[in-house]
Design a protein around this motif. Structure first.
Motif, PDB file in Angstrom:
ATOM      1  N   LYS A   7      15.661  -0.188  56.166  1.00  0.00           N
ATOM      2  CA  LYS A   7      16.823   0.574  56.078  1.00  0.00           C
ATOM      3  C   LYS A   7      16.321   2.063  55.782  1.00  0.00           C
ATOM      4  N   LEU A   8      15.638   2.188  54.839  1.00  0.00           N
ATOM      5  CA  LEU A   8      15.442   3.476  54.312  1.00  0.00           C
ATOM      6  C   LEU A   8      14.680   4.491  55.604  1.00  0.00           C
ATOM      7  N   LYS A   9      13.700   3.624  56.105  1.00  0.00           N
ATOM      8  CA  LYS A   9      12.932   4.269  57.346  1.00  0.00           C
ATOM      9  C   LYS A   9      13.990   4.844  58.311  1.00  0.00           C
ATOM     10  N   SER A  10      14.968   3.764  58.463  1.00  0.00           N
ATOM     11  CA  SER A  10      16.149   4.182  59.692  1.00  0.00           C
ATOM     12  C   SER A  10      17.061   5.191  59.270  1.00  0.00           C
ATOM     13  N   TYR A  11      17.109   5.520  57.778  1.00  0.00           N
ATOM     14  CA  TYR A  11      17.907   6.783  57.457  1.00  0.00           C
ATOM     15  C   TYR A  11      17.199   8.078  57.443  1.00  0.00           C
ATOM     16  N   GLY A  12      15.969   8.019  57.921  1.00  0.00           N
ATOM     17  CA  GLY A  12      14.939   9.193  57.967  1.00  0.00           C
ATOM     18  C   GLY A  12      14.216   9.412  56.801  1.00  0.00           C
ATOM     19  N   ALA A  13      14.024   8.477  55.800  1.00  0.00           N
ATOM     20  CA  ALA A  13      13.141   8.724  54.866  1.00  0.00           C
ATOM     21  C   ALA A  13      11.763   8.787  55.279  1.00  0.00           C
ATOM     22  N   VAL A  14      10.640   9.328  54.270  1.00  0.00           N
ATOM     23  CA  VAL A  14       9.251   9.565  54.665  1.00  0.00           C
ATOM     24  C   VAL A  14       8.506   8.952  53.643  1.00  0.00           C
ATOM     25  N   ASN A  15       7.218   8.710  53.911  1.00  0.00           N
ATOM     26  CA  ASN A  15       6.685   8.366  52.685  1.00  0.00           C
ATOM     27  C   ASN A  15       7.060   6.883  52.320  1.00  0.00           C
ATOM     28  N   VAL A  16       7.700   5.963  53.090  1.00  0.00           N
ATOM     29  CA  VAL A  16       8.303   4.633  52.733  1.00  0.00           C
ATOM     30  C   VAL A  16       7.131   3.906  52.306  1.00  0.00           C
ATOM     31  N   ILE A 203      13.952  12.079  41.117  1.00  0.00           N
ATOM     32  CA  ILE A 203      13.899  10.492  41.099  1.00  0.00           C
ATOM     33  C   ILE A 203      15.496  10.138  41.139  1.00  0.00           C
ATOM     34  N   VAL A 204      15.824   9.105  42.164  1.00  0.00           N
ATOM     35  CA  VAL A 204      17.099   8.505  41.750  1.00  0.00           C
ATOM     36  C   VAL A 204      16.802   6.911  42.219  1.00  0.00           C
ATOM     37  N   GLY A 205      17.205   6.067  41.239  1.00  0.00           N
ATOM     38  CA  GLY A 205      16.877   4.703  41.073  1.00  0.00           C
ATOM     39  C   GLY A 205      17.770   3.734  40.785  1.00  0.00           C
ATOM     40  N   GLY A 206      17.392   2.454  41.353  1.00  0.00           N
ATOM     41  CA  GLY A 206      18.109   1.222  40.601  1.00  0.00           C
ATOM     42  C   GLY A 206      16.883   0.062  40.578  1.00  0.00           C
ATOM     43  N   HIS A 207      17.462  -1.087  40.237  1.00  0.00           N
ATOM     44  CA  HIS A 207      16.229  -2.096  40.338  1.00  0.00           C
ATOM     45  C   HIS A 207      16.781  -3.258  41.037  1.00  0.00           C
ATOM     46  N   VAL A 225      21.891   0.083  46.230  1.00  0.00           N
ATOM     47  CA  VAL A 225      22.391   0.681  47.321  1.00  0.00           C
ATOM     48  C   VAL A 225      22.902   2.148  47.102  1.00  0.00           C
ATOM     49  N   VAL A 226      23.228   2.268  45.624  1.00  0.00           N
ATOM     50  CA  VAL A 226      23.384   3.806  45.440  1.00  0.00           C
ATOM     51  C   VAL A 226      22.371   4.870  45.591  1.00  0.00           C
ATOM     52  N   ALA A 227      21.230   4.110  45.216  1.00  0.00           N
ATOM     53  CA  ALA A 227      20.032   4.988  45.415  1.00  0.00           C
ATOM     54  C   ALA A 227      19.587   5.150  46.803  1.00  0.00           C
ATOM     55  N   MET A 228      19.779   4.010  47.799  1.00  0.00           N
ATOM     56  CA  MET A 228      19.463   4.099  48.897  1.00  0.00           C
ATOM     57  C   MET A 228      20.359   5.124  49.682  1.00  0.00           C
ATOM     58  N   GLU A 229      21.643   4.963  49.267  1.00  0.00           N
ATOM     59  CA  GLU A 229      22.622   5.730  49.783  1.00  0.00           C
ATOM     60  C   GLU A 229      22.401   7.367  49.689  1.00  0.00           C
ATOM     61  N   ILE A 231      19.848   8.960  49.945  1.00  0.00           N
ATOM     62  CA  ILE A 231      18.813   9.174  50.938  1.00  0.00           C
ATOM     63  C   ILE A 231      19.629   9.311  52.197  1.00  0.00           C
ATOM     64  N   ARG A 232      20.480   8.237  52.640  1.00  0.00           N
ATOM     65  CA  ARG A 232      21.331   8.254  53.844  1.00  0.00           C
ATOM     66  C   ARG A 232      22.199   9.516  53.953  1.00  0.00           C
ATOM     67  N   ALA A 233      22.784   9.581  52.858  1.00  0.00           N
ATOM     68  CA  ALA A 233      23.934  10.738  52.986  1.00  0.00           C
ATOM     69  C   ALA A 233      23.421  11.912  52.971  1.00  0.00           C
ATOM     70  N   ILE A 234      22.106  12.314  52.204  1.00  0.00           N
ATOM     71  CA  ILE A 234      21.686  13.804  52.662  1.00  0.00           C
ATOM     72  C   ILE A 234      21.241  13.763  53.910  1.00  0.00           C
ATOM     73  N   LYS A 235      20.303  12.782  54.597  1.00  0.00           N
ATOM     74  CA  LYS A 235      20.013  12.860  55.786  1.00  0.00           C
ATOM     75  C   LYS A 235      21.052  13.102  56.873  1.00  0.00           C
ATOM     76  N   ALA A 236      22.264  12.311  56.555  1.00  0.00           N
ATOM     77  CA  ALA A 236      23.371  12.276  57.464  1.00  0.00           C
ATOM     78  C   ALA A 236      23.980  13.601  57.505  1.00  0.00           C
ATOM     79  N   LEU A 237      23.985  14.502  56.392  1.00  0.00           N
ATOM     80  CA  LEU A 237      24.692  15.502  56.171  1.00  0.00           C
ATOM     81  C   LEU A 237      23.838  16.680  56.790  1.00  0.00           C
ATOM     82  N   GLY A 238      22.599  16.425  57.101  1.00  0.00           N
ATOM     83  CA  GLY A 238      21.566  17.524  57.580  1.00  0.00           C
ATOM     84  C   GLY A 238      21.300  18.519  56.865  1.00  0.00           C
ATOM     85  N   VAL A 239      21.550  18.327  55.319  1.00  0.00           N
ATOM     86  CA  VAL A 239      21.006  19.403  54.282  1.00  0.00           C
ATOM     87  C   VAL A 239      19.587  19.026  53.943  1.00  0.00           C
ATOM     88  N   ALA A 240      18.869  20.223  53.362  1.00  0.00           N
ATOM     89  CA  ALA A 240      17.650  20.300  53.075  1.00  0.00           C
ATOM     90  C   ALA A 240      17.410  20.496  51.745  1.00  0.00           C
TER      91      ALA A 240
END
Length: 334
Positions: A7-16, A203-207, A225-229, A231-240
């Motif tokens: 999922k995290l790779k599909s959101y555009g995360a790196v170093n997964v 760092i944003v995290g959950g267990h 899911v909040v921690a994963m979201e 990543i998803r939301a930042i990439k989806a918004l296109g912000v850096a």
């Protein structure tokens, strides 16, 4: 963990990737059961405490209540508990200001000295719900007595019978088993690299672990899911983001913050670059704010970060420390 990495790779995360650490022995639940052999003969709802020892087959005996207001009162009970099936009632409270770990070690030390045959701990929950804890690396001393959690209703039943002088008797079996060899566990890590200061990290995290008696959806599927979201939301918004955002899904939280402790220790040299650690693990529902961890200098930054979501009800900055209990703690200690 494989699902989360995909999922995290599909959101555009790196170093997964996964980071392994030494967990200790694994544990497999056995068939735990108990029933009254006198009084009303009812079957009782129990679940063996994780990583506690199993009984040697079926144990039969009288149930007695361990209840005290002070440590001295509890010590005086020790001779009466030897070889009995003991159910915990109200226990002495930790004196104000005393370290909680020290208090629990003293309490558990007294109970070990009593040498009961079996210990029962009430779940403290309604509607037949059971609690769970246990660890391969106990923070308060390794369990040496077979121990089970019992539903609140059945704990109350035993307590009433004892206080009426009816001497309830049980037969009980606890059958969990630890592995002979240690095992590895893994944290999942994923990033969005910072555009200006990539070496500075938030760092944003959950267990990503739970007890086996339920699905783990609220503890801590929601935090995961909040921690994963994030990543998803930042990439989806296109912000850096100027700093690197690192999502960490810790394992071994329920057994004593083991995964986050292992991560903080392995990355001790990087601690000076970590700007903030935000962990979601205090229950599901609306997020209303954060504790300031008694760091007055943080309050302005927390208020600034929170301002855009004030209209959603996220307004509180509590002037207190949230001790232990979640994966923020190993970082806070450093």
């Amino acid at each position: 963990q494989a699902w989360a990495m995909d999922k995290l790779k599909s959101y555009g995360a790196v170093n997964v990737h996964e980071e392994g650490w030494d967990f200790g022995p694994s544990w497999t639940r056995g068939h735990d059961w108990a029933r009254l052999t006198n009084c009303n003969g009812v079957d009782l709802s129990i679940a063996g405490m994780a990583w506690g020892p199993a009984t040697d087959g079926v144990v039969k005996g009288e149930v007695v209540l361990a209840e005290a207001k002070t440590m001295d009162e509890l010590k005086a009970l020790v001779p009466t508990l030897n070889g009995k099936i003991v159910i915990y009632g109200k226990m002495p409270k930790a004196p104000e200001g005393q370290d909680r770990m020290t208090y629990y070690r003293e309490l558990m030390g007294i109970m070990r000295e009593a040498k009961p045959a079996v210990v029962l701990r009430s779940s403290g929950r309604e509607n037949g719900l059971l609690n769970m804890t246990g660890s391969p690396i106990s923070r308060w001393g390794k369990a040496t007595t077979p121990t089970a959690f019992i539903s609140g209703e059945h704990a109350n039943l035993l307590e009433r019978l004892i206080k009426r002088g009816q001497h309830p008797e049980l037969e009980i079996q606890i059958a969990g088993e630890s592995s002979k060899e240690p095992v590895k566990s893994y944290n999942v890590v994923a990033e969005i690299k910072g555009s200006t200061w990539p070496d500075q990290v938030v760092i944003v995290g959950g267990h990503q672990d739970s007890w086996d008696l339920a699905t783990g959806a609220t503890d801590n599927g929601t935090g995961t899911v909040v921690a994963m979201e994030t990543i998803r939301a930042i990439k989806a918004l296109g912000v850096a983001p100027k700093r690197t955002i690192r999502c960490i899904l810790f394992s071994g939280e329920e057994e004593g913050l083991l995964g986050s402790s292992a991560y903080a220790e392995a990355h001790k040299a990087d601690m000076a670059n970590i700007q903030a650690v935000l962990v979601d693990d205090m229950g599901t529902g609306q997020i209303q704010g954060w504790p300031d961890m008694n760091q007055e200098q943080w309050r302005g930054w927390l208020a600034q970060a929170m301002a855009p979501v004030n209209q959603l009800g996220c307004t509180e900055i509590g002037a207190f420390i949230q001790p232990g209990d979640t994966d923020h703690w190993p970082f806070y200690e450093q």
